[in-house]
Design a protein around this motif. Structure first.
Motif, PDB file in Angstrom:
ATOM      1  N   ASP A 172      -6.500  18.960   3.586  1.00 35.11           N
ATOM      2  CA  ASP A 172      -5.580  19.020   2.452  1.00 35.11           C
ATOM      3  C   ASP A 172      -4.677  17.797   2.373  1.00 35.11           C
ATOM      4  O   ASP A 172      -4.055  17.543   1.331  1.00 35.11           O
ATOM      5  CB  ASP A 172      -4.717  20.284   2.530  1.00 35.11           C
ATOM      6  CG  ASP A 172      -3.874  20.340   3.789  1.00 35.11           C
ATOM      7  OD1 ASP A 172      -4.429  20.110   4.883  1.00 35.11           O
ATOM      8  OD2 ASP A 172      -2.664  20.614   3.697  1.00 35.11           O
ATOM      9  N   LYS A 173      -4.615  17.022   3.455  1.00 39.29           N
ATOM     10  CA  LYS A 173      -3.774  15.824   3.486  1.00 39.29           C
ATOM     11  C   LYS A 173      -4.574  14.558   3.166  1.00 39.29           C
ATOM     12  O   LYS A 173      -3.995  13.476   3.054  1.00 39.29           O
ATOM     13  CB  LYS A 173      -3.117  15.675   4.861  1.00 39.29           C
ATOM     14  CG  LYS A 173      -2.164  16.813   5.229  1.00 39.29           C
ATOM     15  CD  LYS A 173      -1.575  16.594   6.616  1.00 39.29           C
ATOM     16  CE  LYS A 173      -0.512  17.634   6.943  1.00 39.29           C
ATOM     17  NZ  LYS A 173      -1.065  18.991   7.000  1.00 39.29           N
TER      18      LYS A 173
ATOM     19  N   GLU B 144      -0.830  10.006  -0.990  1.00 35.57           N
ATOM     20  CA  GLU B 144       0.443   9.306  -1.088  1.00 35.57           C
ATOM     21  C   GLU B 144       1.590  10.250  -0.726  1.00 35.57           C
ATOM     22  O   GLU B 144       1.638  11.397  -1.171  1.00 35.57           O
ATOM     23  CB  GLU B 144       0.636   8.756  -2.497  1.00 35.57           C
ATOM     24  CG  GLU B 144       1.872   7.906  -2.664  1.00 35.57           C
ATOM     25  CD  GLU B 144       1.979   7.292  -4.049  1.00 35.57           C
ATOM     26  OE1 GLU B 144       3.090   6.814  -4.388  1.00 35.57           O
ATOM     27  OE2 GLU B 144       0.966   7.290  -4.786  1.00 35.57           O
ATOM     28  N   GLY B 145       2.495   9.762   0.104  1.00 36.06           N
ATOM     29  CA  GLY B 145       3.641  10.571   0.515  1.00 36.06           C
ATOM     30  C   GLY B 145       3.425  11.352   1.795  1.00 36.06           C
ATOM     31  O   GLY B 145       4.378  11.901   2.363  1.00 36.06           O
ATOM     32  N   GLU B 146       2.168  11.405   2.274  1.00 33.63           N
ATOM     33  CA  GLU B 146       1.875  12.116   3.527  1.00 33.63           C
ATOM     34  C   GLU B 146       2.214  11.213   4.720  1.00 33.63           C
ATOM     35  O   GLU B 146       1.539  10.235   4.982  1.00 33.63           O
ATOM     36  CB  GLU B 146       0.401  12.520   3.598  1.00 33.63           C
ATOM     37  CG  GLU B 146       0.012  13.652   2.673  1.00 33.63           C
ATOM     38  CD  GLU B 146       0.531  15.002   3.161  1.00 33.63           C
ATOM     39  OE1 GLU B 146       1.100  15.068   4.280  1.00 33.63           O
ATOM     40  OE2 GLU B 146       0.384  15.986   2.419  1.00 33.63           O
TER      41      GLU B 146
ATOM     42  N   ILE C 298       0.844  -1.190   0.000  1.00 32.58           N
ATOM     43  CA  ILE C 298       0.000   0.000   0.000  1.00 32.58           C
ATOM     44  C   ILE C 298       0.884   1.247   0.000  1.00 32.58           C
ATOM     45  O   ILE C 298       2.008   1.229   0.495  1.00 32.58           O
ATOM     46  CB  ILE C 298      -0.968   0.014   1.197  1.00 32.58           C
ATOM     47  CG1 ILE C 298      -0.208   0.145   2.521  1.00 32.58           C
ATOM     48  CG2 ILE C 298      -1.829  -1.234   1.213  1.00 32.58           C
ATOM     49  CD1 ILE C 298      -1.117   0.349   3.727  1.00 32.58           C
ATOM     50  N   ARG C 299       0.352   2.327  -0.555  1.00 29.88           N
ATOM     51  CA  ARG C 299       1.112   3.571  -0.643  1.00 29.88           C
ATOM     52  C   ARG C 299       0.499   4.693   0.178  1.00 29.88           C
ATOM     53  O   ARG C 299       1.111   5.747   0.333  1.00 29.88           O
ATOM     54  CB  ARG C 299       1.229   4.005  -2.115  1.00 29.88           C
ATOM     55  CG  ARG C 299       1.998   3.013  -2.993  1.00 29.88           C
ATOM     56  CD  ARG C 299       2.116   3.528  -4.415  1.00 29.88           C
ATOM     57  NE  ARG C 299       2.897   2.627  -5.256  1.00 29.88           N
ATOM     58  CZ  ARG C 299       3.175   2.840  -6.533  1.00 29.88           C
ATOM     59  NH1 ARG C 299       2.707   3.934  -7.134  1.00 29.88           N
ATOM     60  NH2 ARG C 299       3.883   1.974  -7.214  1.00 29.88           N
TER      61      ARG C 299
ATOM     62  N   ALA D 279      -3.612   1.808   9.347  1.00 27.62           N
ATOM     63  CA  ALA D 279      -2.852   0.969   8.423  1.00 27.62           C
ATOM     64  C   ALA D 279      -1.610   1.743   8.023  1.00 27.62           C
ATOM     65  O   ALA D 279      -1.706   2.831   7.440  1.00 27.62           O
ATOM     66  CB  ALA D 279      -3.692   0.606   7.198  1.00 27.62           C
ATOM     67  N   ASN D 280      -0.454   1.208   8.362  1.00 20.64           N
ATOM     68  CA  ASN D 280       0.836   1.873   8.163  1.00 20.64           C
ATOM     69  C   ASN D 280       1.466   1.432   6.845  1.00 20.64           C
ATOM     70  O   ASN D 280       1.831   0.265   6.685  1.00 20.64           O
ATOM     71  CB  ASN D 280       1.753   1.547   9.344  1.00 20.64           C
ATOM     72  CG  ASN D 280       3.095   2.256   9.271  1.00 20.64           C
ATOM     73  OD1 ASN D 280       3.439   2.850   8.279  1.00 20.64           O
ATOM     74  ND2 ASN D 280       3.850   2.169  10.347  1.00 20.64           N
ATOM     75  N   GLU D 281       1.597   2.367   5.932  1.00 17.28           N
ATOM     76  CA  GLU D 281       2.130   2.040   4.613  1.00 17.28           C
ATOM     77  C   GLU D 281       3.589   1.593   4.674  1.00 17.28           C
ATOM     78  O   GLU D 281       4.048   0.820   3.821  1.00 17.28           O
ATOM     79  CB  GLU D 281       1.966   3.225   3.654  1.00 17.28           C
ATOM     80  CG  GLU D 281       2.953   4.369   3.801  1.00 17.28           C
ATOM     81  CD  GLU D 281       2.675   5.262   5.008  1.00 17.28           C
ATOM     82  OE1 GLU D 281       3.397   6.263   5.146  1.00 17.28           O
ATOM     83  OE2 GLU D 281       1.778   4.963   5.799  1.00 17.28           O
ATOM     84  N   LYS D 282       4.335   2.050   5.662  1.00 18.73           N
ATOM     85  CA  LYS D 282       5.740   1.665   5.773  1.00 18.73           C
ATOM     86  C   LYS D 282       5.873   0.191   6.154  1.00 18.73           C
ATOM     87  O   LYS D 282       6.664  -0.551   5.581  1.00 18.73           O
ATOM     88  CB  LYS D 282       6.451   2.542   6.802  1.00 18.73           C
ATOM     89  CG  LYS D 282       6.471   4.020   6.450  1.00 18.73           C
ATOM     90  CD  LYS D 282       7.183   4.280   5.143  1.00 18.73           C
ATOM     91  CE  LYS D 282       7.233   5.758   4.797  1.00 18.73           C
ATOM     92  NZ  LYS D 282       7.865   6.026   3.481  1.00 18.73           N
ATOM     93  N   ALA D 283       5.088  -0.237   7.144  1.00 18.87           N
ATOM     94  CA  ALA D 283       5.146  -1.628   7.586  1.00 18.87           C
ATOM     95  C   ALA D 283       4.621  -2.590   6.525  1.00 18.87           C
ATOM     96  O   ALA D 283       4.939  -3.784   6.553  1.00 18.87           O
ATOM     97  CB  ALA D 283       4.364  -1.795   8.883  1.00 18.87           C
ATOM     98  N   SER D 284       3.825  -2.086   5.589  1.00 16.69           N
ATOM     99  CA  SER D 284       3.265  -2.968   4.560  1.00 16.69           C
ATOM    100  C   SER D 284       4.341  -3.534   3.644  1.00 16.69           C
ATOM    101  O   SER D 284       4.126  -4.559   2.994  1.00 16.69           O
ATOM    102  CB  SER D 284       2.222  -2.205   3.727  1.00 16.69           C
ATOM    103  OG  SER D 284       2.835  -1.300   2.820  1.00 16.69           O
ATOM    104  N   ASN D 285       5.491  -2.879   3.594  1.00 17.90           N
ATOM    105  CA  ASN D 285       6.577  -3.378   2.746  1.00 17.90           C
ATOM    106  C   ASN D 285       7.065  -4.741   3.227  1.00 17.90           C
ATOM    107  O   ASN D 285       7.469  -5.584   2.432  1.00 17.90           O
ATOM    108  CB  ASN D 285       7.738  -2.384   2.734  1.00 17.90           C
ATOM    109  CG  ASN D 285       7.382  -1.081   2.043  1.00 17.90           C
ATOM    110  OD1 ASN D 285       6.623  -1.070   1.078  1.00 17.90           O
ATOM    111  ND2 ASN D 285       7.909   0.026   2.538  1.00 17.90           N
ATOM    112  N   ASP D 286       7.055  -4.956   4.544  1.00 15.73           N
ATOM    113  CA  ASP D 286       7.560  -6.209   5.099  1.00 15.73           C
ATOM    114  C   ASP D 286       6.570  -7.358   4.924  1.00 15.73           C
ATOM    115  O   ASP D 286       6.982  -8.503   4.733  1.00 15.73           O
ATOM    116  CB  ASP D 286       7.879  -6.033   6.590  1.00 15.73           C
ATOM    117  CG  ASP D 286       9.075  -5.128   6.826  1.00 15.73           C
ATOM    118  OD1 ASP D 286       9.934  -5.035   5.927  1.00 15.73           O
ATOM    119  OD2 ASP D 286       9.153  -4.511   7.896  1.00 15.73           O
ATOM    120  N   THR D 287       5.288  -7.075   4.997  1.00 13.72           N
ATOM    121  CA  THR D 287       4.299  -8.157   4.908  1.00 13.72           C
ATOM    122  C   THR D 287       3.648  -8.262   3.533  1.00 13.72           C
ATOM    123  O   THR D 287       2.824  -9.149   3.316  1.00 13.72           O
ATOM    124  CB  THR D 287       3.185  -7.973   5.958  1.00 13.72           C
ATOM    125  OG1 THR D 287       2.389  -6.834   5.613  1.00 13.72           O
ATOM    126  CG2 THR D 287       3.773  -7.801   7.357  1.00 13.72           C
TER     127      THR D 287
END
Length: 305
Positions: free
Chosen positions: A267-268, A219-221, A2-3, A167-175
C-alpha cells in the motif's frame, strides 16, 4: 528535486575476472575471510556509473583530467573551473554530485553535500574461490633483456553479486537531484556493468548485468522496506558446492522473502521498474509479477530506446 523515495536491488555476475581488487593486498579480490563471501565496494560501483554517464554525454566532476604537463588536475583546480568555485554551478552541471554528493574542503570555501543515492557494499550470494593466474609476457623488461617477464593476477571463476541502494528524497533538496537524473543512473548502472571501458579490461572483462529492480514509494511516504539484499538468496542443487558454481543457469534466484516484505507494504508502493536478463532463472513463486502482485510493474523506459 525528487518527491518519491526509492530502493534498488541490482544483481550482476562476474566470470573469470577480478570484480574489485584490493590495492593494499596484491590487488586480490576482496574476501570476507570468515564467510568466503566476495565483496565489492560502493565506490567501485559508483565509478562504473560515473564512467558510463560520461559516455552518455553527462558531465562528471569526479574524473581524471590532465594538465598540459600531463599531471592530473587537483580537486582545487577542477573546482576553479566552475565559476571560480561556485557550488551552484557544480550542481547544475555535474550529475555525479547531484547523485552521490561530495566534499570540498578547499580553504575557506569548504562545502559538503550528502549524496541522496547511497549503495551498500555488494556481496556475492555464495562463497567464491580466488585463483592466481600466472603467465609470461613476450616483451622483456629492462632488467631481463634476454627473456620475457613473469606475470600474475587474481580472479574469481564465478560470482553473483547483489547491491542494495536507496534514493533519499529529503537529501535531494540539497543537491537538486531530479527524476531524470535517477533514470539516467539506472541506465548507466545496467549498461555500464557490461559495456563501459572500465570493465572491458583484462582484469574486469566478464561482467554481466542480470536483474535491476527500482521500487518507487508513494509521495509523502517516509518509509522504505530496508535490507532488501538480505531478502534474496540462491537455490542450487544440494550436490553443487558453492565454489563449483560457474554459470548463472546452474541455480535459481529466490525472491520469496522479498515477496513477503513487498506484499506486506504494498500500500506504500507507487510503482516498480525492472530489467531482467533472459538467462536468469527464478524459483517457483519468485516471478516478478508474483513478487509485485497488485503493484504497477513496468520495464525501465530506457529499455525501449
Amino acid at each position: 528535486m525528487i518527491r518519491n523515495r526509492r530502493e534498488y536491488l541490482f544483481f550482476y555476475d562476474v566470470t573469470d575476472a577480478n570484480p574489485n581488487g584490493d590495492p593494499m593486498d596484491e590487488n586480490k579480490p576482496r574476501i570476507d575471510e570468515e564467510t568466503k563471501i566476495c565483496l565489492v565496494t560502493d565506490s567501485r560501483l559508483k565509478r562504473i556509473i560515473r564512467d558510463e554517464l560520461a559516455d552518455m554525454g553527462e558531465e562528471i566532476f569526479i574524473r581524471e583530467e590532465r594538465k598540459e604537463d600531463g599531471k592530473l588536475k587537483t580537486k582545487e583546480e577542477l573546482l576553479k573551473s566552475y565559476n571560480k568555485g561556485d557550488y551552484n554551478e557544480i550542481l547544475k552541471r555535474c550529475i555525479d554530485i547531484r547523485l552521490f554528493g561530495g566534499t570540498f574542503a578547499i580553504g575557506d570555501n569548504a562545502k559538503s553535500f550528502t549524496g541522496p543515492v547511497q549503495f551498500k557494499f555488494g556481496r556475492s550470494l555464495h562463497k567464491v574461490d580466488v585463483k592466481l593466474i600466472k603467465g609470461t609476457t613476450v616483451m622483456p623488461s629492462g632488467e631481463q633483456r634476454g627473456q620475457g617477464t613473469m606475470t600474475d593476477f587474481y580472479i574469481i571463476p564465478y560470482g553473483l553479486f547483489c547491491f542494495y541502494g536507496i534514493a533519499n528524497e529529503k537529501a535531494s533538496n540539497d543537491t537538486q537531484l531530479t527524476d531524470e537524473d535517477l533514470e539516467k543512473m539506472t541506465e548507466a548502472l545496467w549498461k555500464g556493468i557490461k559495456e563501459s571501458t572500465d570493465v572491458i579490461s583484462r582484469s574486469k572483462f566478464g561482467h554481466m548485468p542480470r536483474l535491476l529492480i527500482e521500487i518507487i514509494y508513494k509521495e509523502g511516504e517516509k518509509f522504505h522496506i530496508g535490507e532488501l539484499n538480505k531478502r534474496v538468496s540462491i537455490n542450487k542443487p544440494e550436490a553443487l558446492d558453492d565454489l563449483a558454481i560457474r554459470d548463472i543457469e546452474e541455480f535459481e534466484l529466490d525472491l520469496s522473502k522479498l515477496k513477503e516484505a513487498v506484499q506486506k507494504h504494498k500500500d506504500k508502493i507507487e510503482k516498480v521498474y525492472y530489467c531482467i536478463d533472459e538467462r536468469v532463472k527464478l524459483t517457483e513463486g519468485s516471478a516478478l509479477d508474483e513478487v509485485f502482485e497488485n503493484i504497477t510493474l513496468e520495464k525501465f523506459p530506457w529499455l525501449a530506446e
